[in-house]
Design a protein around this motif. Structure first.
Motif, PDB file in Angstrom:
ATOM      1  N   GLY A  41       0.806  -1.221   0.000  1.00 32.96           N
ATOM      2  CA  GLY A  41       0.000   0.000   0.000  1.00 32.96           C
ATOM      3  C   GLY A  41       0.836   1.266   0.000  1.00 32.96           C
ATOM      4  N   GLY A  42       0.318   2.291   0.707  1.00 30.89           N
ATOM      5  CA  GLY A  42       0.947   3.615   0.691  1.00 30.89           C
ATOM      6  C   GLY A  42       2.411   3.590   1.130  1.00 30.89           C
ATOM      7  N   ARG A  45       4.443   2.482  -1.903  1.00 28.49           N
ATOM      8  CA  ARG A  45       4.250   3.523  -2.926  1.00 28.49           C
ATOM      9  C   ARG A  45       5.037   4.786  -2.575  1.00 28.49           C
ATOM     10  NH1 ARG A  45      -1.194   5.568  -1.716  1.00 28.49           N
ATOM     11  NH2 ARG A  45      -0.003   6.974  -0.408  1.00 28.49           N
ATOM     12  N   LYS A  54       2.950   7.934   5.537  1.00 31.15           N
ATOM     13  CA  LYS A  54       2.177   8.318   6.722  1.00 31.15           C
ATOM     14  C   LYS A  54       2.064   7.123   7.660  1.00 31.15           C
ATOM     15  CE  LYS A  54      -2.142   9.322   5.846  1.00 31.15           C
ATOM     16  NZ  LYS A  54      -2.991   8.360   6.155  1.00 31.15           N
ATOM     17  N   ASP A  55       1.864   5.968   7.085  1.00 28.26           N
ATOM     18  CA  ASP A  55       1.774   4.748   7.892  1.00 28.26           C
ATOM     19  C   ASP A  55       2.165   3.564   7.005  1.00 28.26           C
ATOM     20  OD1 ASP A  55      -0.478   4.289   6.200  1.00 28.26           O
ATOM     21  OD2 ASP A  55      -1.781   5.271   7.656  1.00 28.26           O
ATOM     22  N   ASP A  57       1.340  -0.562   6.088  1.00 29.30           N
ATOM     23  CA  ASP A  57       0.371  -1.646   6.225  1.00 29.30           C
ATOM     24  C   ASP A  57       1.044  -2.966   5.882  1.00 29.30           C
ATOM     25  OD1 ASP A  57      -2.140  -0.135   6.759  1.00 29.30           O
ATOM     26  OD2 ASP A  57      -1.582   0.809   4.866  1.00 29.30           O
ATOM     27  N   ARG A 129      -7.828  -6.718  -5.523  1.00 29.04           N
ATOM     28  CA  ARG A 129      -8.868  -6.064  -4.727  1.00 29.04           C
ATOM     29  C   ARG A 129      -8.476  -4.639  -4.355  1.00 29.04           C
ATOM     30  NH1 ARG A 129     -12.471  -8.394  -1.360  1.00 29.04           N
ATOM     31  NH2 ARG A 129     -12.947  -6.198  -1.045  1.00 29.04           N
ATOM     32  N   ARG A 130      -7.188  -4.324  -4.460  1.00 27.85           N
ATOM     33  CA  ARG A 130      -6.744  -2.978  -4.065  1.00 27.85           C
ATOM     34  C   ARG A 130      -7.202  -1.961  -5.100  1.00 27.85           C
ATOM     35  NH1 ARG A 130      -3.657  -3.061   0.489  1.00 27.85           N
ATOM     36  NH2 ARG A 130      -3.581  -5.202   1.226  1.00 27.85           N
ATOM     37  N   ASP A 131      -7.121  -0.672  -4.748  1.00 29.54           N
ATOM     38  CA  ASP A 131      -7.705   0.321  -5.645  1.00 29.54           C
ATOM     39  C   ASP A 131      -6.815   0.636  -6.853  1.00 29.54           C
ATOM     40  OD1 ASP A 131      -5.997   1.572  -3.854  1.00 29.54           O
ATOM     41  OD2 ASP A 131      -7.444   3.049  -3.140  1.00 29.54           O
ATOM     42  N   ASN A 135      -0.852   1.199  -5.578  1.00 29.57           N
ATOM     43  CA  ASN A 135      -1.139   0.810  -4.190  1.00 29.57           C
ATOM     44  C   ASN A 135      -1.093  -0.697  -4.016  1.00 29.57           C
ATOM     45  OD1 ASN A 135      -1.480   3.367  -3.285  1.00 29.57           O
ATOM     46  ND2 ASN A 135      -3.729   3.325  -3.258  1.00 29.57           N
ATOM     47  N   ASP A 174     -16.929   0.994  -4.428  1.00 23.94           N
ATOM     48  CA  ASP A 174     -16.585   1.893  -3.334  1.00 23.94           C
ATOM     49  C   ASP A 174     -16.327   3.297  -3.883  1.00 23.94           C
ATOM     50  OD1 ASP A 174     -15.767   3.229  -1.137  1.00 23.94           O
ATOM     51  OD2 ASP A 174     -13.943   2.086  -0.796  1.00 23.94           O
ATOM     52  N   ARG A 177     -13.223   5.760  -3.609  1.00 24.99           N
ATOM     53  CA  ARG A 177     -12.035   5.677  -4.478  1.00 24.99           C
ATOM     54  C   ARG A 177     -11.899   6.918  -5.367  1.00 24.99           C
ATOM     55  NH1 ARG A 177     -13.451  -0.615  -5.546  1.00 24.99           N
ATOM     56  NH2 ARG A 177     -12.479  -1.396  -3.645  1.00 24.99           N
ATOM     57  N   ARG A 180     -10.016   9.228  -3.281  1.00 20.61           N
ATOM     58  CA  ARG A 180      -8.653   8.728  -3.102  1.00 20.61           C
ATOM     59  C   ARG A 180      -7.813   8.981  -4.358  1.00 20.61           C
ATOM     60  NH1 ARG A 180      -7.083   5.215   0.799  1.00 20.61           N
ATOM     61  NH2 ARG A 180      -5.916   3.948  -0.683  1.00 20.61           N
ATOM     62  N   ARG A 183      -6.645  12.564  -4.136  1.00 17.15           N
ATOM     63  CA  ARG A 183      -5.685  12.781  -3.042  1.00 17.15           C
ATOM     64  C   ARG A 183      -4.322  12.168  -3.380  1.00 17.15           C
ATOM     65  NH1 ARG A 183      -4.431   9.905   1.627  1.00 17.15           N
ATOM     66  NH2 ARG A 183      -6.177   8.458   1.453  1.00 17.15           N
ATOM     67  N   LYS A 187      -0.800  14.006  -4.054  1.00 17.35           N
ATOM     68  CA  LYS A 187       0.296  13.732  -3.114  1.00 17.35           C
ATOM     69  C   LYS A 187       1.575  13.366  -3.869  1.00 17.35           C
ATOM     70  CE  LYS A 187       1.453  10.887   0.869  1.00 17.35           C
ATOM     71  NZ  LYS A 187       0.983   9.853   1.817  1.00 17.35           N
ATOM     72  N   ARG A 214     -17.495   8.313   7.528  1.00 20.38           N
ATOM     73  CA  ARG A 214     -16.350   7.952   6.683  1.00 20.38           C
ATOM     74  C   ARG A 214     -15.938   9.148   5.829  1.00 20.38           C
ATOM     75  NH1 ARG A 214     -15.865   3.526   1.887  1.00 20.38           N
ATOM     76  NH2 ARG A 214     -13.604   3.675   1.655  1.00 20.38           N
TER      77      ARG A 214
HETATM   78  P1  ATP Z   1      -2.176   7.069   2.833  1.00 18.39           P
HETATM   79  O1  ATP Z   1      -1.825   6.152   3.960  1.00 18.39           O
HETATM   80  O2  ATP Z   1      -1.077   7.918   2.355  1.00 18.39           O
HETATM   81  O3  ATP Z   1      -3.423   7.810   3.099  1.00 18.39           O
HETATM   82  P2  ATP Z   1      -2.786   4.632   1.499  1.00 18.39           P
HETATM   83  O4  ATP Z   1      -2.908   4.258   0.060  1.00 18.39           O
HETATM   84  O5  ATP Z   1      -1.778   3.891   2.295  1.00 18.39           O
HETATM   85  O6  ATP Z   1      -2.537   6.176   1.545  1.00 18.39           O
HETATM   86  P3  ATP Z   1      -4.656   3.577   3.358  1.00 18.39           P
HETATM   87  O7  ATP Z   1      -6.017   4.029   3.691  1.00 18.39           O
HETATM   88  O8  ATP Z   1      -3.598   3.550   4.414  1.00 18.39           O
HETATM   89  O9  ATP Z   1      -4.189   4.491   2.155  1.00 18.39           O
HETATM   90  O10 ATP Z   1      -4.808   2.151   2.705  1.00 18.39           O
HETATM   91  C1  ATP Z   1      -3.757   1.226   2.578  1.00 18.39           C
HETATM   92  C2  ATP Z   1      -3.922   0.408   1.317  1.00 18.39           C
HETATM   93  O11 ATP Z   1      -5.178  -0.308   1.366  1.00 18.39           O
HETATM   94  C3  ATP Z   1      -3.999   1.209   0.038  1.00 18.39           C
HETATM   95  O12 ATP Z   1      -2.741   1.528  -0.461  1.00 18.39           O
HETATM   96  C4  ATP Z   1      -4.740   0.236  -0.889  1.00 18.39           C
HETATM   97  O13 ATP Z   1      -3.894  -0.781  -1.344  1.00 18.39           O
HETATM   98  C5  ATP Z   1      -5.753  -0.364   0.066  1.00 18.39           C
HETATM   99  N1  ATP Z   1      -6.998   0.411   0.070  1.00 18.39           N
HETATM  100  C6  ATP Z   1      -7.322   1.443   0.880  1.00 18.39           C
HETATM  101  N2  ATP Z   1      -8.539   1.921   0.601  1.00 18.39           N
HETATM  102  C7  ATP Z   1      -9.017   1.176  -0.407  1.00 18.39           C
HETATM  103  C8  ATP Z   1     -10.228   1.151  -1.143  1.00 18.39           C
HETATM  104  N3  ATP Z   1     -11.198   2.039  -0.883  1.00 18.39           N
HETATM  105  N4  ATP Z   1     -10.366   0.231  -2.119  1.00 18.39           N
HETATM  106  C9  ATP Z   1      -9.405  -0.666  -2.384  1.00 18.39           C
HETATM  107  N5  ATP Z   1      -8.248  -0.682  -1.728  1.00 18.39           N
HETATM  108  C10 ATP Z   1      -8.029   0.207  -0.756  1.00 18.39           C
END
Ligand code: ATP
Ligand code: MG
Length: 454
Positions: A41-42, A45, A54-55, A57, A129-131, A135, A174, A177, A180, A183, A187, A214
């Motif tokens: 994820g983030g 990336r 930021k965090d 996963d 399944r990820r967006d 990510n 969803d 997205r 997202r 954003r 970013k 949300r």
């Molecule tokens: P940031 O942490 O900078 O806000 P992020 O992409 O890490 O961005 P998170 O909300 O921490 O956002 O989500 C972690 C990961 O989970 C994402 O990178 C993505 O792979 C997955 N994810 C989050 N939200 C969705 C979504 N609505 N649909 C599908 N996958 C998602």
């Protein structure tokens, strides 16, 4: 169709030194217990893009009840899909079991939104399944390689935000997205791929299906950020903002209102960059202010309300209409209303009242708010008032009160250029506050406001 591509450690620059200690401990603990474990994820990336995540996963094939006993502090959260929060001191590492492919087992609502989500799957199923493709990159703790099932690495290189799969379907699953996409593109300073961008304006009304709580979180992520101005712009261009804040959107057609909101977003971003605390209350107070200010002016002009009750009623109405779409928890809406209600009190510059106001617990936030108003409104009367309060706080005798009439500070009650022009009021005698370049008729310069001192 997906195909697996593995980028070996030697061909990317993500190193363990860039990853938080809690994330590394989680990954190694899972691996040592015989499970697959990836950072995803983030985190991946942002590290690839040279940003500080930021965090972080973690994704694993271990089920939550297998994850829990491996850690001293691990809490299972979530009702639909259980997520493990592994805690190391202040750090929480979100650890998620691979999600399964979307099938008919997933309950949807009539717009296509996924309502149930509790099927575990394989790494590949988790990836699709990820967006967005960027990510869905997995950092493998076994050999520090990065696993890519989509076109994530390619899109990282060419700076593209691309939804995985069919964009319309994925937005319907969803709608958040859409927010997202904006954003994350801002970013990373990436562009949104054409096919990913195309359906957004049409599908924007789907945001109305999303729970207000949300949306509150998502809006904060968009606006409590370095890219807040770009995010506001993006949301407006794609017609998303209108769905989130129908009460406010028409007011942003006025350049002075947009200038104010942008100035507030900038000031918040600067505070964040300087490591100063920022408050969602100040942010939301600023965002909704154009609507509150216009409504308060309307109540004063049309119904003869006194300034304070007008502001109180306007604040109450605007909050009530906003929370129908985007929640604002009471712990934020109460201080927001304090900030608003104190604004008319700044107009009272007599010594006793002014000194009393300075002792108000919300004086500082309200004064900061007044400063942003003064700097961005283009109204010299407001700038003068803000400057007076800056002087007044320096101690000693209060400066001479500014020569202002209440109408100097009152905005036009309407929302946009459609607002009917108001009769100009002749100022009380006194200094002419217009500069030499303001000699022309201001009506020609755009929507007239009652704040225009003439
Ligand atoms: P940031 O942490 O900078 O806000 P992020 O992409 O890490 O961005 P998170 O909300 O921490 O956002 O989500 C972690 C990961 O989970 C994402 O990178 C993505 O792979 C997955 N994810 C989050 N939200 C969705 C979504 N609505 N649909 C599908 N996958 C998602
Ligand atoms: Mg994240």
């Amino acid at each position: 169709m997906t195909s697996l591509r593995r980028i070996p450690r030697a061909e990317h620059h993500v190193s363990r030194s860039m990853i938080s200690s809690g994330t590394l401990k989680t990954l190694y603990t899972l691996k040592d217990a015989g499970y697959e474990a990836y950072m995803v994820g983030g985190g991946v990336r942002d590290l690839l893009a040279g940003l500080e995540p930021k965090d972080f996963d973690v994704a694993t094939n271990a089920h939550p009840e297998q994850v829990k006993p491996l850690f001293r502090s691990c809490r299972l959260v979530g009702r639909r899909f259980v997520i493990c929060h592994v805690r190391f001191g202040d750090e929480i590492v979100e650890t998620t079991t691979f999600r399964g492919a979307i099938t008919d087992l997933h309950k949807r609502d009539e717009t296509g939104r996924i309502l149930s989500d509790n099927v575990y799957g394989t790494l590949e199923e988790d990836a699709i399944r990820r967006d967005f493709t960027v990510n869905a990159l997995y950092y493998d703790i076994r050999d520090y390689s990065i696993v890519d099932f989509t076109t994530g690495i390619e899109d990282m290189k060419s700076g593209v935000i691309r939804l995985i799969g069919d964009p319309e379907l994925r937005y319907r699953e969803d709608p958040v997205r859409m927010l997202r996409a904006i954003r994350i593109a801002n970013k990373l300073h990436f562009r949104i791929d054409e096919a990913t961008a195309a359906p957004i304006a049409r599908l924007a009304p789907l945001l109305r299906e999303i729970p207000a709580a949300r949306l509150f979180d998502e809006v904060l992520k968009l606006l409590l950020s370095k890219e807040a101005e770009d995010n506001l712009y993006g949301m407006r261009v794609y017609g998303l903002f209108r769905q989130l804040f129908p009460v406010l959107d028409p007011h942003l057609a006025r350049p002075e209102n947009l200038a104010f909101v942008n100035a507030a977003l900038r000031s918040t971003a600067q505070r964040m960059q300087s490591g100063l605390p920022v408050s969602p209350a100040f942010l939301y107070a600023s965002l909704l202010w154009p609507a509150v200010e216009a409504r308060a002016a309307q109540l004063r002009v049309e119904q003869g309300c006194e300034p304070l009750p007008a502001m109180q009623q306007a604040g109450e109405e605007v909050i009530a209409r906003t929370i129908a779409c985007v929640a604002i928890p009471k712990r934020f809406s109460l201080p927001m209303r304090d900030i608003w209600d104190l604004q008319p009190r700044f107009e009272q510059t007599a010594a006793t009242r002014a000194r009393r106001l300075m002792t108000h617990p919300k004086f500082r936030a309200a004064y900061d708010f007044l400063l942003v108003r003064g700097e961005s409104s283009g109204n010299p009367a407001l700038a003068e008032l803000a400057a007076w309060w800056t002087e007044a706080q320096k101690g000693g005798d209060l400066p001479e009160p500014p020569d202002l009439s209440p109408d100097d500070l009152l905005v036009e009650a309407g929302t946009s250029e459609a607002a009917p022009p108001r009769k100009r009021r002749r100022r009380r005698g006194g200094r002419n506050r217009r500069g030499p370049d303001a000699a022309g008729d201001s009506e020609a310069d755009g929507p007239e406001t009652a704040t225009d001192p003439s």
